[in-house]
Enzyme design. Structure first.
Site, PDB file in Angstrom:
ATOM      1  CG  ASP A  70      -0.421  -0.332   2.498  1.00  0.00           C
ATOM      2  OD1 ASP A  70       0.812  -0.456   2.614  1.00  0.00           O
ATOM      3  OD2 ASP A  70      -1.204  -0.489   3.449  1.00  0.00           O
ATOM      4  CG  ASP A 480       1.585   0.229  11.173  1.00  0.00           C
ATOM      5  OD1 ASP A 480       0.850   0.956  11.858  1.00  0.00           O
ATOM      6  OD2 ASP A 480       1.527   0.188   9.948  1.00  0.00           O
TER       7      ASP A 480
END
Length: 886
Positions: A70, A480
């Site tokens: 992404d 993350d």
């Protein structure tokens, strides 16, 4: 991986870091020739770290596969090493959004051809429109067609697809589904030009959150997949039947039976859900569809799986479980091309206790699960999972049943069985790419083995970097997955930072004269936002948050580790002695300031906010605003103090609509001098001094001499060497940079999706000016030249030249001449000096690479322009010798 992945680039944009009109994919010819050095670039291995929403196997060539990410570009599978090769590192600073890949297509007619639809955000966060990249050499080089709309590689719905598809019978025809109400697009010239299919009846209407004022969750997710029925065409003629998926819960699937001339809504289709995937089994005449009530990749509460018989028009609900029993949507969907009755799908949004994978060998009539409950909460797995190659995938967790560690996955929107090998399957998760090579064990009652198949695919967003003078060479702060301590750059660390485990680490620091003391801060849904280590980051313990803290912010450690200053999100700047058991508010400095420490004086700390520089001499208790003026007015600033010298501060940052560059202070921030030779700079870092130099080496991600790149200076910024090249740009590199204090020339570069990149120099001499010298004496003996075009785009190209001394005598200098046949012009050349007069070019050695022993070689490279043709030179002269052309 998690929701925080969307924020790294977004925060940079909101701060005004990125601006400017988009250039071509590879950088345009620079206006100024710069000194340059040849660097070898690698990743500090993490292996994965982010969401892999798409995997594409070529249908006619074995072992040819691609993966899309992404925000981290696209990759090609290398079967010989079972690793992934990055394909979009050439994306430059101004087009950073093109590292987000919303769709990939591999040509089954000509497997050398591959296409990528790129663009990261459809709202204002991304300053450029999307594009379709096309390659005739499997992604080694690309040509680009800009689109009149944006694409959303990191937007909601990015796991649906594939939105880009090639006609399997006539590969000059491609279709692209667009978001944002832009409709369906078609190319009839192999992706060179595109036009909207104006008679396609539905542009989509689904929005994740119509009330989102940022435009992120409120974007219309549009046209989400295109699938051809290859049985309705023949080689060289356009396929007649095409299915298209639309983000519309009541009108999700359309079909054309006349090669796209007309389109109709597929009659009798289910409603109330979005069709994430549409996969066709032409042999049996079935179109399979995986439905979810949400667009993903995070959300989804209910789902179904349907089968459409293409000949009769019959719809059959083949859901593995009743919708009432789902708490997730379906997305990952694949057919075994060797045994088309075998179908698999995933419960992509089953976050807890685990994802689920379903398999049918009778076209969906019956299903089995990858795991099931025996007696709750105990479960039986049809698989074993081995994460020894990426041990951090356990996340250091020890959950209670039915949850397990490591998990089978989450966000499992991509799932593909190898069309040539029924035993091999790959699927993407929010953190890695898993695979198996004994999948059919599932059917025989055995267990299939799941392992990471992700080496080479690096997909972390980097917020901060540190390279202490002793201990581990690299500490990283990542989005993350928190961050890692690398003791060996070539090996995957055993675990991310834990105790606590931040979802995102925003800042870290070590005590310069006591590098065993390390501090990090970050984001966490519940729990402390600061942690400390007394063993160089190997082990951690949590600190205590001051009242009001809601996010990590920035943190600084005193040079001796005796105290810390923290500027968290949610409250003002704080200071503490010891390890943060209690905090006191600092005075004189505004909330949200960036903080750093002096690397010599443990009582001196610095801060910056909204154009003002702040200094504390009492350990962070009080700050005083400096009288320094002319600094950037915004908050897009990063600054660092030089190790070993009190008060030596370098500051980088700004925005294109104001002050933007690199500043230096030698009086502790009382005054700053802007470096006149740096147009823009976004990061600053220090590394080991060059041989013979007293001052540490500077590194920056900057624009110098009209060129955007990664630069090094060994003379306090008087001259600069560009150390990356147009093939190694990695989109946005404005997060952090640091040199290595132990290895001259080594630099660690942050990326927003390609992980931590580090480079090592071939220059052992340390010169950054290094002007050329005339060859003396003139080289004698045989020589061989290898001239290779490594990248080519619409009006430019990049080439590498290797000159081999194939004689018996060493050279102490060299001068190589050739002529271009097609009017090519060199713009920038590295590792040599050059002159060009008309077609004639002469490249001469620079100071450090003039000596070439017999049997050795020397290399240099350049970028240039071309028009019409770009033929390679056919003759090269070394002095009065004509070289052999390899």
């Amino acid at each position: 991986m998690r929701r925080t992945r969307i924020l790294t680039a977004v925060l940079a944009l909101a701060a005004g870091l990125l601006a400017g009109a988009p250039p071509v994919l590879a950088a345009s010819t620079p206006s100024t020739t710069l000194a340059a050095d040849t660097y070898t670039w690698k990743n500090a291995r993490i292996d994965g770290g982010g969401f892999v929403p798409g995997i594409v196997f070529n249908r006619t060539e074995k072992n040819l596969a691609y993966a899309r990410t992404d925000i981290g570009g696209a990759y090609r599978w290398q079967q010989s090493t079972k690793t992934w090769t990055p394909l979009l590192d050439s994306v430059g600073w101004n087009e950073w959004g093109h590292t987000g890949v919303v769709s990939l297509a591999s040509d089954s007619v000509d497997p050398d051809k591959v296409y990528a639809a790129v663009g990261t955000y459809t709202n204002s966060w991304d300053p450029t429109n999307g594009a379709v990249l096309r390659s005739a050499d499997r992604g080694a080089s690309w040509q680009k067609t800009d689109l009149p709309f944006k694409l959303g590689g990191n937007m909601p719905g990015r796991g649906m697809g594939e939105r880009l598809a090639i006609d399997p019978n006539k590969d000059s025809v491609l279709y692209l589904g667009a978001p944002s109400g832009k409709g369906l697009w078609r190319s009839t010239d192999s992706g060179v030009t595109w036009s909207q299919v104006t008679n396609f009846p539905n542009v989509g209407n689904y929005q994740q959150d119509p009330n989102d004022t940022t435009g992120y969750a409120s974007d219309n997710q549009g046209i989400v997949w295109v699938t051809f029925d290859e049985s309705t065409g023949s080689s060289g003629s356009a396929t007649k039947t095409i299915y298209v998926g639309v983000a519309d819960k009541d009108n999700a699937v359309y079909r054309s039976t006349d090669a796209g001339a007309t389109w109709t809504r597929l009659a009798g289709q289910p409603t109330g859900h979005l069709a994430h995937k549409g996969v066709l089994d032409a042999e049996n005449g079935y179109l399979y569809l995986a439905y979810s009530d949400k667009g993903g990749p995070y959300d989804g509460g209910k789902g179904q799986v349907w089968r459409y018989a293409t000949a009769s028009g019959t719809w059959t609900n083949i859901s593995p479980v009743a919708e009432a029993d789902t708490y997730y949507g379906f997305s990952g969907l694949t057919v075994d091309r060797r045994h088309p009755g075998t179908v698999m799908t995933t419960a992509y949004s089953s976050w807890w206790p685990d994802t689920q994978i379903f398999r049918s060998t009778d076209s969906g009539a019956t299903w089995t699960k990858a795991w099931d409950y025996t007696s709750y909460p105990d479960r039986a797995d049809r698989y074993t999972i081995d994460v020894s190659s990426s041990p951090w995938l356990t996340f250091g967790a020890h959950p209670s049943p039915p949850e397990q560690s490591p998990k089978l996955g989450w966000m499992t929107e991509s799932l593909e069985i190898d069309p040539f090998d029924s035993n091999r399957m790959m699927y993407g998760t929010g953190a890695t790419l898993y695979g198996t090579e004994n999948l059919t064990q599932w059917d025989s009652g055995g267990k299939f083995t799941v392992k990471p198949m992700v080496q080479g695919l690096e997909e972390t967003a980097v917020n901060d970097l540190a390279s202490p003078p002793s201990g581990a060479p690299l500490l990283s702060a990542l989005g993350d997955i928190g961050g890692f301590r690398h003791t060996d750059l070539t090996k995957v660390p055993s675990m991310m930072f834990t105790s606590p485990t931040f979802t995102t680490t925003t800042s870290l620091d070590f005590a310069e004269t006591n590098p065993n003391t390390v501090v990090r801060v970050g984001d966490l849904d519940s729990g402390p936002h600061i942690a400390f280590s007394t063993d160089n980051g190997a082990n951690w313990f949590a600190g205590t948050d001051p009242s009001g803290v809601s996010g990590g912010g920035t943190v600084a450690a005193a040079s001796d580790g005796s105290r810390f200053v923290w500027s968290p999100v949610g409250t003002g700047v704080q200071y503490t002695t010891g390890f943060g058991s209690s905090w006191q508010a600092s005075s004189g400095i505004p909330t949200g300031a960036v903080v750093e420490s002096d690397r010599m004086d443990p009582k001196t700390f610095y801060g910056f906010k909204s154009g003002k520089f702040y200094v504390s001499s009492d350990g962070g208790a009080t700050f005083t605003a400096s009288s320094a003026s002319g600094l950037p007015s915004g908050d897009s600033v990063r600054f660092k103090a030089l190790p070993g010298t009190k008060g030596d501060v370098w500051l980088a940052g700004g925005a294109s609509d104001g002050a933007y560059g690199l500043w230096h202070s030698t009086d502790g921030g009382a005054s700053f001098t802007r470096l006149p030779n740096v147009e823009q700079a976004d990061t600053i870092g220090f590394g080991k001094a060059a041989p013979g130099a007293a001052y540490q080496t500077l590194y920056t991600s900057a624009k110098i001499g009209g060129v955007r790149g990664i630069f090094r200076s060994t003379d306090q910024g008087a001259t600069w060497t560009r150390i990356n090249d147009d093939a190694h740009q990695w989109g946005w590199t404005g997060g952090a940079i640091t040199g290595d204090p132990r290895v001259y020339g080594r630099v660690y570069v942050s990326t927003n999706g390609r992980g931590v990149v580090y480079g090592d120099t071939s220059d052992t001499g340390g010169g950054d000016g290094g002007g050329g010298t005339d060859p003396s004496p003139t080289p004698t003996g045989a020589c061989t030249v290898t001239y290779r075009i490594t990248n080519q785009w619409a009006d430019g190209f990049q080439a590498d030249v290797r000159l081999d001394n194939t004689g018996s005598t060493a050279w102490t200098g060299w001068s190589l001449g050739w002529s271009f046949a097609n009017g090519q012009k060199i713009g920038q050349l590295w590792n040599a000096d050059f002159t060009q007069s008309g077609a004639a070019v002469t490249a001469k050695n620079v100071g450090w690479n003039g000596n070439v022993a017999a049997g050795s070689s020397v290399s240099f490279g350049f970028t240039g322009t071309w028009s019409g043709s770009n033929a390679k030179p056919t003759s090269f002269q070394l002095g009065d010798q004509t070289c052999t052309v390899a």
